[in-house]
Scaffold this motif. Sequence first.
Motif, PDB file in Angstrom:
ATOM      1  N   GLN A  32       0.836  -1.209   0.000  1.00 19.74           N
ATOM      2  CA  GLN A  32       0.000   0.000   0.000  1.00 19.74           C
ATOM      3  C   GLN A  32       0.870   1.259   0.000  1.00 19.74           C
ATOM      4  O   GLN A  32       0.567   2.229  -0.690  1.00 19.74           O
ATOM      5  CB  GLN A  32      -0.931  -0.015   1.225  1.00 19.74           C
ATOM      6  CG  GLN A  32      -1.981   1.056   1.214  1.00 19.74           C
ATOM      7  CD  GLN A  32      -3.019   0.843   0.113  1.00 19.74           C
ATOM      8  OE1 GLN A  32      -3.311  -0.289  -0.262  1.00 19.74           O
ATOM      9  NE2 GLN A  32      -3.538   1.913  -0.431  1.00 19.74           N
ATOM     10  N   THR A  33       1.954   1.244   0.759  1.00 18.93           N
ATOM     11  CA  THR A  33       2.866   2.396   0.840  1.00 18.93           C
ATOM     12  C   THR A  33       3.484   2.677  -0.531  1.00 18.93           C
ATOM     13  O   THR A  33       3.506   3.824  -0.989  1.00 18.93           O
ATOM     14  CB  THR A  33       3.973   2.128   1.878  1.00 18.93           C
ATOM     15  OG1 THR A  33       3.368   1.868   3.143  1.00 18.93           O
ATOM     16  CG2 THR A  33       4.926   3.309   1.994  1.00 18.93           C
ATOM     17  N   ILE A  34       3.990   1.629  -1.169  1.00 20.49           N
ATOM     18  CA  ILE A  34       4.609   1.790  -2.493  1.00 20.49           C
ATOM     19  C   ILE A  34       3.569   2.283  -3.497  1.00 20.49           C
ATOM     20  O   ILE A  34       3.812   3.220  -4.256  1.00 20.49           O
ATOM     21  CB  ILE A  34       5.232   0.463  -2.977  1.00 20.49           C
ATOM     22  CG1 ILE A  34       6.317  -0.012  -2.013  1.00 20.49           C
ATOM     23  CG2 ILE A  34       5.802   0.624  -4.392  1.00 20.49           C
ATOM     24  CD1 ILE A  34       6.777  -1.441  -2.252  1.00 20.49           C
ATOM     25  N   SER A  35       2.408   1.663  -3.472  1.00 22.76           N
ATOM     26  CA  SER A  35       1.323   2.013  -4.387  1.00 22.76           C
ATOM     27  C   SER A  35       0.946   3.489  -4.261  1.00 22.76           C
ATOM     28  O   SER A  35       0.833   4.201  -5.264  1.00 22.76           O
ATOM     29  CB  SER A  35       0.108   1.128  -4.093  1.00 22.76           C
ATOM     30  OG  SER A  35      -0.999   1.523  -4.855  1.00 22.76           O
ATOM     31  N   GLU A  36       0.791   3.951  -3.027  1.00 20.55           N
ATOM     32  CA  GLU A  36       0.390   5.348  -2.795  1.00 20.55           C
ATOM     33  C   GLU A  36       1.508   6.322  -3.148  1.00 20.55           C
ATOM     34  O   GLU A  36       1.266   7.347  -3.779  1.00 20.55           O
ATOM     35  CB  GLU A  36      -0.050   5.531  -1.341  1.00 20.55           C
ATOM     36  CG  GLU A  36      -1.378   4.853  -1.041  1.00 20.55           C
ATOM     37  CD  GLU A  36      -1.727   4.834   0.441  1.00 20.55           C
ATOM     38  OE1 GLU A  36      -0.952   5.372   1.272  1.00 20.55           O
ATOM     39  OE2 GLU A  36      -2.791   4.255   0.774  1.00 20.55           O
ATOM     40  N   ARG A  43      -3.017  -3.849  -7.613  1.00 21.35           N
ATOM     41  CA  ARG A  43      -3.045  -5.200  -8.192  1.00 21.35           C
ATOM     42  C   ARG A  43      -1.865  -5.420  -9.148  1.00 21.35           C
ATOM     43  O   ARG A  43      -1.247  -6.484  -9.156  1.00 21.35           O
ATOM     44  CB  ARG A  43      -4.352  -5.443  -8.930  1.00 21.35           C
ATOM     45  CG  ARG A  43      -5.536  -5.536  -8.016  1.00 21.35           C
ATOM     46  CD  ARG A  43      -6.229  -6.880  -8.198  1.00 21.35           C
ATOM     47  NE  ARG A  43      -7.458  -6.928  -7.430  1.00 21.35           N
ATOM     48  CZ  ARG A  43      -7.610  -7.653  -6.341  1.00 21.35           C
ATOM     49  NH1 ARG A  43      -6.614  -8.367  -5.889  1.00 21.35           N
ATOM     50  NH2 ARG A  43      -8.752  -7.668  -5.703  1.00 21.35           N
ATOM     51  N   PHE A  44      -1.582  -4.408  -9.959  1.00 15.10           N
ATOM     52  CA  PHE A  44      -0.457  -4.487 -10.896  1.00 15.10           C
ATOM     53  C   PHE A  44       0.851  -4.565 -10.112  1.00 15.10           C
ATOM     54  O   PHE A  44       1.745  -5.354 -10.423  1.00 15.10           O
ATOM     55  CB  PHE A  44      -0.484  -3.276 -11.825  1.00 15.10           C
ATOM     56  CG  PHE A  44       0.353  -3.400 -13.067  1.00 15.10           C
ATOM     57  CD1 PHE A  44       0.840  -4.608 -13.527  1.00 15.10           C
ATOM     58  CD2 PHE A  44       0.645  -2.268 -13.815  1.00 15.10           C
ATOM     59  CE1 PHE A  44       1.608  -4.710 -14.686  1.00 15.10           C
ATOM     60  CE2 PHE A  44       1.416  -2.346 -14.968  1.00 15.10           C
ATOM     61  CZ  PHE A  44       1.895  -3.568 -15.395  1.00 15.10           C
ATOM     62  N   LEU A  45       0.957  -3.759  -9.059  1.00 12.88           N
ATOM     63  CA  LEU A  45       2.149  -3.747  -8.220  1.00 12.88           C
ATOM     64  C   LEU A  45       2.366  -5.113  -7.566  1.00 12.88           C
ATOM     65  O   LEU A  45       3.506  -5.587  -7.501  1.00 12.88           O
ATOM     66  CB  LEU A  45       2.029  -2.649  -7.158  1.00 12.88           C
ATOM     67  CG  LEU A  45       3.215  -2.499  -6.215  1.00 12.88           C
ATOM     68  CD1 LEU A  45       4.491  -2.168  -6.972  1.00 12.88           C
ATOM     69  CD2 LEU A  45       2.915  -1.407  -5.174  1.00 12.88           C
ATOM     70  N   GLU A  46       1.299  -5.749  -7.105  1.00 14.30           N
ATOM     71  CA  GLU A  46       1.416  -7.078  -6.496  1.00 14.30           C
ATOM     72  C   GLU A  46       2.037  -8.069  -7.472  1.00 14.30           C
ATOM     73  O   GLU A  46       2.912  -8.851  -7.106  1.00 14.30           O
ATOM     74  CB  GLU A  46       0.045  -7.589  -6.045  1.00 14.30           C
ATOM     75  CG  GLU A  46      -0.481  -6.888  -4.809  1.00 14.30           C
ATOM     76  CD  GLU A  46      -1.946  -7.222  -4.502  1.00 14.30           C
ATOM     77  OE1 GLU A  46      -2.631  -7.833  -5.360  1.00 14.30           O
ATOM     78  OE2 GLU A  46      -2.388  -6.866  -3.409  1.00 14.30           O
ATOM     79  N   GLN A  47       1.604  -8.022  -8.733  1.00 15.03           N
ATOM     80  CA  GLN A  47       2.161  -8.919  -9.757  1.00 15.03           C
ATOM     81  C   GLN A  47       3.649  -8.644  -9.958  1.00 15.03           C
ATOM     82  O   GLN A  47       4.461  -9.575 -10.045  1.00 15.03           O
ATOM     83  CB  GLN A  47       1.435  -8.724 -11.089  1.00 15.03           C
ATOM     84  CG  GLN A  47      -0.008  -9.154 -11.095  1.00 15.03           C
ATOM     85  CD  GLN A  47      -0.706  -8.737 -12.387  1.00 15.03           C
ATOM     86  OE1 GLN A  47      -0.079  -8.273 -13.332  1.00 15.03           O
ATOM     87  NE2 GLN A  47      -2.013  -8.915 -12.410  1.00 15.03           N
ATOM     88  N   ILE A  48       3.997  -7.371 -10.040  1.00 17.81           N
ATOM     89  CA  ILE A  48       5.393  -6.977 -10.256  1.00 17.81           C
ATOM     90  C   ILE A  48       6.267  -7.441  -9.094  1.00 17.81           C
ATOM     91  O   ILE A  48       7.336  -8.036  -9.295  1.00 17.81           O
ATOM     92  CB  ILE A  48       5.497  -5.442 -10.439  1.00 17.81           C
ATOM     93  CG1 ILE A  48       4.868  -5.030 -11.776  1.00 17.81           C
ATOM     94  CG2 ILE A  48       6.945  -4.972 -10.337  1.00 17.81           C
ATOM     95  CD1 ILE A  48       4.638  -3.535 -11.925  1.00 17.81           C
ATOM     96  N   TYR A  68       7.429  -6.055   1.555  1.00 19.99           N
ATOM     97  CA  TYR A  68       8.566  -6.473   0.737  1.00 19.99           C
ATOM     98  C   TYR A  68       9.810  -5.700   1.113  1.00 19.99           C
ATOM     99  O   TYR A  68       9.742  -4.593   1.658  1.00 19.99           O
ATOM    100  CB  TYR A  68       8.269  -6.242  -0.750  1.00 19.99           C
ATOM    101  CG  TYR A  68       7.291  -7.233  -1.322  1.00 19.99           C
ATOM    102  CD1 TYR A  68       7.741  -8.371  -1.986  1.00 19.99           C
ATOM    103  CD2 TYR A  68       5.920  -7.035  -1.207  1.00 19.99           C
ATOM    104  CE1 TYR A  68       6.855  -9.290  -2.519  1.00 19.99           C
ATOM    105  CE2 TYR A  68       5.028  -7.956  -1.733  1.00 19.99           C
ATOM    106  CZ  TYR A  68       5.496  -9.073  -2.388  1.00 19.99           C
ATOM    107  OH  TYR A  68       4.618  -9.980  -2.904  1.00 19.99           O
ATOM    108  N   ARG A  69      10.948  -6.295   0.775  1.00 17.15           N
ATOM    109  CA  ARG A  69      12.242  -5.631   0.928  1.00 17.15           C
ATOM    110  C   ARG A  69      13.178  -6.186  -0.130  1.00 17.15           C
ATOM    111  O   ARG A  69      12.938  -7.262  -0.688  1.00 17.15           O
ATOM    112  CB  ARG A  69      12.818  -5.825   2.323  1.00 17.15           C
ATOM    113  CG  ARG A  69      13.158  -7.253   2.668  1.00 17.15           C
ATOM    114  CD  ARG A  69      13.856  -7.413   4.026  1.00 17.15           C
ATOM    115  NE  ARG A  69      15.252  -7.066   3.916  1.00 17.15           N
ATOM    116  CZ  ARG A  69      15.821  -5.994   4.468  1.00 17.15           C
ATOM    117  NH1 ARG A  69      15.123  -5.157   5.185  1.00 17.15           N
ATOM    118  NH2 ARG A  69      17.091  -5.741   4.307  1.00 17.15           N
TER     119      ARG A  69
END
Length: 156
Positions: A32-36, A43-48, A68-69
């Motif tokens: 959520q942090t990266i997405s925002e 959803r796209f970010l989760e796939q990546i 993630y890290r």
Amino acid sequence: MLAMKLSLRGEYTLRALVVLGLNYQRPVVRIQTISEQQNIPKRFLEQILNDLKSAGVLESKRGVAGGYRLALPPDKVTLAQVIRHVEGALAPVSCVSERFYEKCSCPDEATCGIRSVMKEVREAIVKILENFTVADLCQRVRSLEEVQIKRLDFSI
């Protein structure tokens, strides 16, 4: 084939790695942090991020405090490594690619002027991306942000 332009997936991948690189000292960063922060659809970010995890670039932690890290320090992850994984060849045409070579349709590769020029383009791209790490990209972001802050301070 890169075709000298990153796909949206490639751009989002690098933007996510900037956030993870800038926060490398933290145990994990939430999706959520990266997405925002980067305006990437979740959803796209989760796939990546799952793809990067399967490639060994990222590690993840499940659960409420999950995220993630980077699997390696930011200075050990090259942009070439990541872009090749996400996009494929770095070469602008397949007949000059060292890892994804495909014969082209020209009559003679040895005397093809276009191939010769594109080989130089590939070599320049590879030289830059092999020597540029996630840490370097993060430093570039910090430097550009400092310049922007100084401009804002000056204009007030």
